[in-house]
Motif scaffolding. Structure first.
Motif, PDB file in Angstrom:
ATOM      1  N   ALA A 150      33.772 -24.265  10.160  1.00 11.32           N
ATOM      2  CA  ALA A 150      32.517 -24.126   9.430  1.00 11.32           C
ATOM      3  C   ALA A 150      31.789 -25.455   9.305  1.00 11.32           C
ATOM      4  CB  ALA A 150      32.798 -23.567   8.039  1.00 11.32           C
ATOM      5  N   THR A 151      30.472 -25.339   9.145  1.00 14.32           N
ATOM      6  CA  THR A 151      29.607 -26.466   8.827  1.00 14.32           C
ATOM      7  C   THR A 151      28.866 -26.109   7.551  1.00 14.32           C
ATOM      8  OG1 THR A 151      29.317 -27.010  11.160  1.00 14.32           O
ATOM      9  CG2 THR A 151      27.708 -27.906   9.632  1.00 14.32           C
ATOM     10  N   LEU A 152      28.977 -26.980   6.564  1.00 15.89           N
ATOM     11  CA  LEU A 152      28.319 -26.782   5.282  1.00 15.89           C
ATOM     12  C   LEU A 152      27.172 -27.773   5.170  1.00 15.89           C
ATOM     13  CD1 LEU A 152      28.245 -25.567   2.368  1.00 15.89           C
ATOM     14  CD2 LEU A 152      29.777 -27.438   1.715  1.00 15.89           C
ATOM     15  N   SER A 153      25.957 -27.267   4.960  1.00 15.79           N
ATOM     16  CA  SER A 153      24.778 -28.116   4.754  1.00 15.79           C
ATOM     17  C   SER A 153      24.373 -28.006   3.291  1.00 15.79           C
ATOM     18  CB  SER A 153      23.624 -27.665   5.642  1.00 15.79           C
ATOM     19  OG  SER A 153      23.991 -27.735   6.990  1.00 15.79           O
ATOM     20  N   VAL A 154      24.232 -29.154   2.640  1.00 17.41           N
ATOM     21  CA  VAL A 154      23.895 -29.180   1.215  1.00 17.41           C
ATOM     22  C   VAL A 154      22.527 -29.824   1.041  1.00 17.41           C
ATOM     23  CG1 VAL A 154      24.609 -29.983  -1.064  1.00 17.41           C
ATOM     24  CG2 VAL A 154      26.347 -29.395   0.627  1.00 17.41           C
ATOM     25  N   ASN A 155      21.619 -29.097   0.401  1.00 14.73           N
ATOM     26  CA  ASN A 155      20.283 -29.600   0.091  1.00 14.73           C
ATOM     27  C   ASN A 155      20.196 -29.817  -1.411  1.00 14.73           C
ATOM     28  OD1 ASN A 155      19.124 -29.452   2.741  1.00 14.73           O
ATOM     29  ND2 ASN A 155      19.185 -27.237   2.496  1.00 14.73           N
ATOM     30  N   SER A 156      19.734 -30.997  -1.790  1.00 14.11           N
ATOM     31  CA  SER A 156      19.664 -31.366  -3.197  1.00 14.11           C
ATOM     32  C   SER A 156      18.237 -31.667  -3.613  1.00 14.11           C
ATOM     33  CB  SER A 156      20.527 -32.605  -3.463  1.00 14.11           C
ATOM     34  OG  SER A 156      21.860 -32.358  -3.145  1.00 14.11           O
ATOM     35  N   ASN A 157      18.024 -31.678  -4.913  1.00 12.93           N
ATOM     36  CA  ASN A 157      16.715 -32.027  -5.450  1.00 12.93           C
ATOM     37  C   ASN A 157      16.444 -33.517  -5.339  1.00 12.93           C
ATOM     38  OD1 ASN A 157      16.197 -29.381  -6.327  1.00 12.93           O
ATOM     39  ND2 ASN A 157      17.334 -29.742  -8.214  1.00 12.93           N
ATOM     40  N   ASN A 158      17.460 -34.328  -5.608  1.00 14.94           N
ATOM     41  CA  ASN A 158      17.251 -35.763  -5.746  1.00 14.94           C
ATOM     42  C   ASN A 158      17.957 -36.609  -4.695  1.00 14.94           C
ATOM     43  OD1 ASN A 158      15.750 -35.408  -8.148  1.00 14.94           O
ATOM     44  ND2 ASN A 158      17.656 -35.066  -9.243  1.00 14.94           N
ATOM     45  N   ARG A 159      18.444 -35.979  -3.624  1.00 14.02           N
ATOM     46  CA  ARG A 159      19.165 -36.708  -2.588  1.00 14.02           C
ATOM     47  C   ARG A 159      18.785 -36.181  -1.214  1.00 14.02           C
ATOM     48  NH1 ARG A 159      25.283 -36.147  -4.956  1.00 14.02           N
ATOM     49  NH2 ARG A 159      25.021 -37.433  -6.798  1.00 14.02           N
ATOM     50  N   ILE A 162      22.964 -33.472   3.338  1.00 15.70           N
ATOM     51  CA  ILE A 162      24.196 -33.921   3.969  1.00 15.70           C
ATOM     52  C   ILE A 162      24.915 -32.698   4.517  1.00 15.70           C
ATOM     53  CG2 ILE A 162      25.498 -33.850   1.806  1.00 15.70           C
ATOM     54  CD1 ILE A 162      27.084 -36.308   2.844  1.00 15.70           C
ATOM     55  N   SER A 163      25.654 -32.880   5.602  1.00 15.34           N
ATOM     56  CA  SER A 163      26.431 -31.790   6.194  1.00 15.34           C
ATOM     57  C   SER A 163      27.898 -32.177   6.250  1.00 15.34           C
ATOM     58  CB  SER A 163      25.951 -31.489   7.613  1.00 15.34           C
ATOM     59  OG  SER A 163      24.642 -30.992   7.592  1.00 15.34           O
ATOM     60  N   PHE A 164      28.745 -31.164   6.195  1.00 18.44           N
ATOM     61  CA  PHE A 164      30.188 -31.357   6.275  1.00 18.44           C
ATOM     62  C   PHE A 164      30.746 -30.409   7.330  1.00 18.44           C
ATOM     63  CE2 PHE A 164      28.913 -32.250   1.941  1.00 18.44           C
ATOM     64  CZ  PHE A 164      29.534 -33.471   1.687  1.00 18.44           C
ATOM     65  N   ASN A 165      31.681 -30.895   8.139  1.00 18.80           N
ATOM     66  CA  ASN A 165      32.427 -30.042   9.053  1.00 18.80           C
ATOM     67  C   ASN A 165      33.781 -29.782   8.432  1.00 18.80           C
ATOM     68  OD1 ASN A 165      30.517 -29.869  11.108  1.00 18.80           O
ATOM     69  ND2 ASN A 165      31.212 -31.773  12.034  1.00 18.80           N
ATOM     70  N   GLY A 166      34.330 -28.596   8.691  1.00 15.39           N
ATOM     71  CA  GLY A 166      35.634 -28.276   8.149  1.00 15.39           C
ATOM     72  C   GLY A 166      36.054 -26.883   8.557  1.00 15.39           C
ATOM     73  N   TYR A 167      36.867 -26.259   7.717  1.00 14.82           N
ATOM     74  CA  TYR A 167      37.400 -24.940   8.036  1.00 14.82           C
ATOM     75  C   TYR A 167      37.646 -24.164   6.747  1.00 14.82           C
ATOM     76  CZ  TYR A 167      41.604 -27.566   6.908  1.00 14.82           C
ATOM     77  OH  TYR A 167      42.518 -28.371   6.267  1.00 14.82           O
ATOM     78  N   LEU A 168      37.687 -22.841   6.886  1.00 17.75           N
ATOM     79  CA  LEU A 168      37.951 -21.968   5.747  1.00 17.75           C
ATOM     80  C   LEU A 168      39.435 -21.625   5.684  1.00 17.75           C
ATOM     81  CD1 LEU A 168      35.068 -19.321   5.788  1.00 17.75           C
ATOM     82  CD2 LEU A 168      35.111 -21.553   4.717  1.00 17.75           C
ATOM     83  N   THR A 169      39.928 -21.497   4.476  1.00 18.86           N
ATOM     84  CA  THR A 169      41.292 -21.015   4.259  1.00 18.86           C
ATOM     85  C   THR A 169      41.284 -20.057   3.083  1.00 18.86           C
ATOM     86  OG1 THR A 169      41.820 -22.858   2.778  1.00 18.86           O
ATOM     87  CG2 THR A 169      42.413 -23.120   5.099  1.00 18.86           C
TER      88      THR A 169
END
Length: 176
Positions: A150-159, A162-169
């Motif tokens: 998985a790739t997680l993309s995080v959108n923030s109000n004040n930043r 950023i994206s993270f690569n990883g995996y689900l468990t």
């Protein structure tokens, strides 16, 4: 030249991530449908900008690509039907600084959130999570492959995003 280096680093990450698969197709479908899983972050990719690249090139083994390995860490996003819990690092530019040093990273618990999971062609998923009671995080988009990568993309109000690569468990059962 920098683009080629970035693409090679990303390809190497994908190859190494595939060696450490944590779930099979059936498990991935089961945990997404049950809305009960853990996203384990293995690398972070802040938005590319000159400041981040300059810092990354000075780190030991850094090549300025902007990808930060998180091996050996416990950074994760825990998703259940009634709550979301994020414990992730943040690298990048913040537009508003916090006076509390404990507010660094992406750390929150939410019980009031919107959750939408769309199954795509070839068995992948796009999951959109919009916490309503987290002070800084606007939205999180989780792109999941059939095998749980998985790739997680995080959108923030004040930043910056950023994206993270990883995996689900599957979450580990708590001992009583």
């Amino acid at each position: 030249m920098k683009t080629i280096k970035n693409m090679l680093a990303f390809a190497a990450l994908l190859i190494t991530t595939q060696l450490y698969a944590q779930t099979d197709k059936e498990t991935t479908i089961k945990i997404i449908n049950a809305q009960h899983y853990v996203f384990n972050a293995s690398s972070a990719m802040p938005m590319a900008n000159a400041d981040v690249n300059r810092v990354m090139s000075r780190m030991p083994g850094g090549n300025g690509s902007g990808m930060i390995q998180l091996t050996g860490s416990q950074y994760q996003l825990v998703v259940t039907k009634d709550s979301i819990e994020a414990y992730l690092p943040y690298y990048g530019r913040a537009y508003t600084a916090s006076m509390n040093p404990d507010d660094s990273g992406i750390k929150f618990k939410s019980k009031d959130f919107k959750y939408k999971a769309d199954k795509k062609k070839k068995g992948s998923w796009v999951i959109t999570i919009t916490p309503k009671d987290a002070k800084d995080t606007q939205s999180m988009v989780l792109n999941v492959s059939q095998n749980g990568y998985a790739t997680l993309s995080v959108n923030s109000n004040n930043r910056q995003p950023i994206s993270f690569n990883g995996y689900l468990t599957e979450p580990k059962e708590k001992k009583k």
